[in-house]
Each structure stands twice: as structure tokens, then as C-alpha cells.
Design a protein around this motif. Structure first.
Motif, mmCIF file in Angstrom:
data_model
loop_
_atom_site.group_PDB
_atom_site.id
_atom_site.type_symbol
_atom_site.label_atom_id
_atom_site.label_comp_id
_atom_site.label_asym_id
_atom_site.label_seq_id
_atom_site.Cartn_x
_atom_site.Cartn_y
_atom_site.Cartn_z
ATOM 1 N N UNK A 161 15.825 7.883 -21.027
ATOM 2 C CA UNK A 161 15.704 7.694 -22.467
ATOM 3 C C UNK A 161 17.022 7.891 -23.203
ATOM 4 N N UNK A 162 17.955 8.642 -22.612
ATOM 5 C CA UNK A 162 19.246 8.852 -23.270
ATOM 6 C C UNK A 162 20.249 7.746 -22.955
ATOM 7 N N UNK A 163 19.821 6.734 -22.208
ATOM 8 C CA UNK A 163 20.687 5.604 -21.921
ATOM 9 C C UNK A 163 21.277 5.590 -20.531
ATOM 10 N N UNK A 164 21.167 6.696 -19.784
ATOM 11 C CA UNK A 164 21.730 6.714 -18.436
ATOM 12 C C UNK A 164 20.932 5.790 -17.525
ATOM 13 N N UNK A 165 21.575 4.834 -16.882
ATOM 14 C CA UNK A 165 20.842 3.920 -15.998
ATOM 15 C C UNK A 165 20.241 4.659 -14.814
ATOM 16 N N UNK A 166 19.096 4.167 -14.346
ATOM 17 C CA UNK A 166 18.506 4.714 -13.122
ATOM 18 C C UNK A 166 19.242 4.109 -11.934
ATOM 19 N N UNK A 167 19.671 4.966 -11.021
ATOM 20 C CA UNK A 167 20.299 4.486 -9.798
ATOM 21 C C UNK A 167 19.709 5.240 -8.621
ATOM 22 N N UNK A 168 19.119 4.499 -7.706
ATOM 23 C CA UNK A 168 18.601 5.133 -6.498
ATOM 24 C C UNK A 168 19.767 5.531 -5.609
ATOM 25 N N UNK A 169 19.589 6.618 -4.865
ATOM 26 C CA UNK A 169 20.638 7.024 -3.927
ATOM 27 C C UNK A 169 20.759 5.971 -2.825
#
Length: 333
Positions: A161-169
Motif C-alpha cells: 500500500x505504500x508503493x513498494x512493489x511486490x517481489x518474490x525471492x
């Protein structure tokens, strides 16, 4: 409502999914350039569930499926464009014993949610989302888009929600591997490209925040970077500009100053070299989002700042000179 038992989709690297034919309050795309914060689905705390720590907002999807509170679904994880994706299918009670992760939809004040099995949330990718259940911040939820194929709904994690993209390891056995040829090509392309990159912009803004705002707005990267760097160089904000109940806060080597909501239009914008409203609004969004991200990272946050953005704006600075600012150290009162 019977959609059949869930089967694994094996969709890694493909585009078999199509957008749901959903009402306009849903997001228009799973990986997006046109993104509305209010049109993604939140992964929340499962307040009324004893079998799951977290629950996914499901109201628009439930309406699409013709589902309601009490109906059963079964969960699994698959891959979508090399990222883990939650998938679910509706089942009847008779199928629950054979289903891997059966759960019931829940309704709270008309808002339908679906408890998500802990193993699928916490397992390392590609078997799960790789989230830490104990430290998951419900005030900074992971946001999903919904896509469909046949009888199955897929939930693609997009960003926080704060804008940080989701990145899977990275997958096991792949993280330490490198391609020297590809790396040299990328380096050469960067050397030949004079335009700024998020990690090189001279402003107290994280690259992930800057990239997310560019993706979500009409501002170009070059124009937004220029404005952010101007704001940083000119040092336009100080202690005298802060709202009284929100003293400036120091987080690592950056400071956060909460200012009146008219400060941008009245004093900051006239000092900048652009009158492009979309770029100025993007700069304002960037500083507020960066402030929220820094505040959310504090081990002992001051709850006064949780909802400052309902009335005020924030400016993030890399200056912490106490001669100019009476800066409160992070976590102090």
C-alpha cells in the motif's frame, strides 16, 4: 454454485488468464500502468477467522462469482509470469474433505473476505508468497489484482500500500547465478543512456517509491526526477513550516516534516521550474508515500503520524541539521 474441484493450472510464463468482466471499481490490469489505489484487493488481518492469520478482500470477486458469506472455496498457489499467484475455486461442502485448503467466505458489514491458508502465505516462492506472518503490517497491506481462467480465480500480488512493489525471492539455486554477457549488455546500455535512473536521482527518495509513482501517474520519469532534485537542492522546508502537533522526525539520514496541506500550492510549486500540474502532483505523492514508508519502518512508531495525510502533507529531506530543525529521533516521544 459449483465450479468443480481445484486443479493446478501450470501457467508459469503464460498469459492464459483474461481480465474479469467486473464493475468499474476493480483495477483495470494485473501489472499495471493505470493504477488506482482504491481498486486493488487488500490482504488483511483475519479478525474473525481461527484457521488463517490473513484474509483477502473478496467483495468484487464474490459478486462476480455469485458467491456470498458461508460459501466454500479451495486455495492453491500457481505461477503467473514467474511470480507466485494465489488461486481459488468454489467448492461444495462434500468436496471439503478432499480439498487441500478449504475455507469459508466471511462477511463483515457487507465486505466479503476469504481467509488465506497460512502455509500459502508464508512458504518461500514458488510454493507461497514468502511473507512473514508475524511481522506482516496490516497498515501497509499487500495489494492484489484479480484475473480468471475458466472456473478459477487468480490473485496476482502487485505492490504494498505504500508503493513498494511486490517481489518474490529468487528461486532456489538461481539467486547466485549470473549471466556475464547479459550484465555487460545492460551496463553498456546504461552507459549510453544519459537519462537518470531511480537509484541515481539526487533526492531523498527510494528507487522503488519513485518507480511506483511513475507507473501510476502521467508524469514522465525525467520530469518527476527533475522536480524532486530541485526540491532537495533548494531546501525549501524547515522547522518553521511544520504543523505544531507533528514535530519533524528523523529516520536514519532523512527527516520528515509535516506541513499544511496548502504548502505545496502556496509556496513550493512557485519555486519549481515546471508548471505541469501532473508532475507537481506526482512529486507531492512521492514525498507523502516516502514519508509513509519511512514511518512504517520504525520499530517504535509514533501513532500520531498514522493519519496525518487526511489533513496535511509531508516533505522528506536528507538534511538533519539540528541548528535548523528540532528533529525528533525515530521512536522518541
Amino acid at each position: 454454485m459449483i465450479f468443480g474441484a481445484l486443479s493446478r493450472l501450470s501457467l508459469a510464463g503464460t498469459r492464459l488468464f483474461s481480465r474479469l468482466d467486473v464493475p468499474p471499481f476493480m483495477s483495470t490490469r494485473p501489472t499495471g500502468t493505470i493504477l488506482d489505489d482504491d481498486r486493488l484487493l487488500e490482504l488483511r488481518r483475519a479478525e474473525e477467522s481461527t484457521d488463517s492469520t490473513l484474509a483477502l478482500e473478496m467483495t468484487p470477486v464474490a459478486e462476480h462469482m455469485g458467491a456470498s458469506s458461508g460459501d466454500r472455496i479451495d486455495w492453491d498457489v500457481d505461477e503467473y509470469e514467474d511470480e507466485p499467484m494465489l488461486v481459488c475455486t468454489a467448492i461444495v461442502d462434500a468436496q471439503a474433505d478432499d480439498a487441500p485448503y478449504p475455507r469459508r467466505l466471511r462477511d463483515r458489514d457487507g465486505d466479503v473476505s476469504a481467509p488465506v491458508p497460512d502455509p500459502l502465505v508464508g512458504a518461500d516462492p514458488p510454493e507461497g508468497l514468502g511473507l512473514d506472518l508475524e511481522s506482516y503490517d496490516a497498515d501497509r497491506p499487500l495489494l492484489f489484482d484479480a484475473i480468471s481462467i475458466a472456473e478459477t480465480i487468480g490473485f496476482v500480488p502487485f505492490r504494498f500500500d505504500d508503493g513498494e512493489p511486490y517481489r518474490a525471492e529468487p528461486l532456489q539455486g538461481v539467486a547466485d547465478e549470473s549471466d556475464p554477457v547479459a550484465e555487460e549488455t545492460i551496463a553498456n546500455e546504461r552507459d549510453d543512456d544519459p537519462s537518470p535512473r531511480p537509484e541515481t536521482v539526487d533526492a531523498p527518495i527510494d528507487a522503488e517509491v519513485l518507480e511506483a509513482v511513475v507507473d501510476e501517474t502521467n508524469a514522465t520519469f525525467d520530469a518527476l526526477s527533475s522536480v524532486l532534485e530541485e526540491l532537495s537542492r533548494q531546501r525549501l522546508v524547515g522547522e518553521a513550516d511544520a504543523v505544531g502537533e507533528y514535530p519533524p522526525v528523523a529516520v536514519d539520514d532523512r527527516g520528515i516534516c509535516i506541513v499544511p496541506d496548502d504548502e505545496w500550492a502556496a509556496r513550493l510549486e512557485p519555486q519549481l521550474s515546471t508548471d505541469d500540474a501532473s508532475v507537481l502532483e506526482a512529486a507531492r505523492l512521492t514525498h507523502n508515500r516516502q514519508a509513509k514508508r519511512l514511518l512504517a519502518a520504525l520499530e517504535d512508531p509514533d501513532t500520531r503520524y498514522d493519519e496525518y495525510d487526511r489533513t496535511y502533507d509531508a516533505i522528506v529531506t536528507d538534511e538533519r541539521e539540528t541548528a535548523e530543525w528540532e528533529v525528533s529521533e525515530a521512536g522518541s516521544t
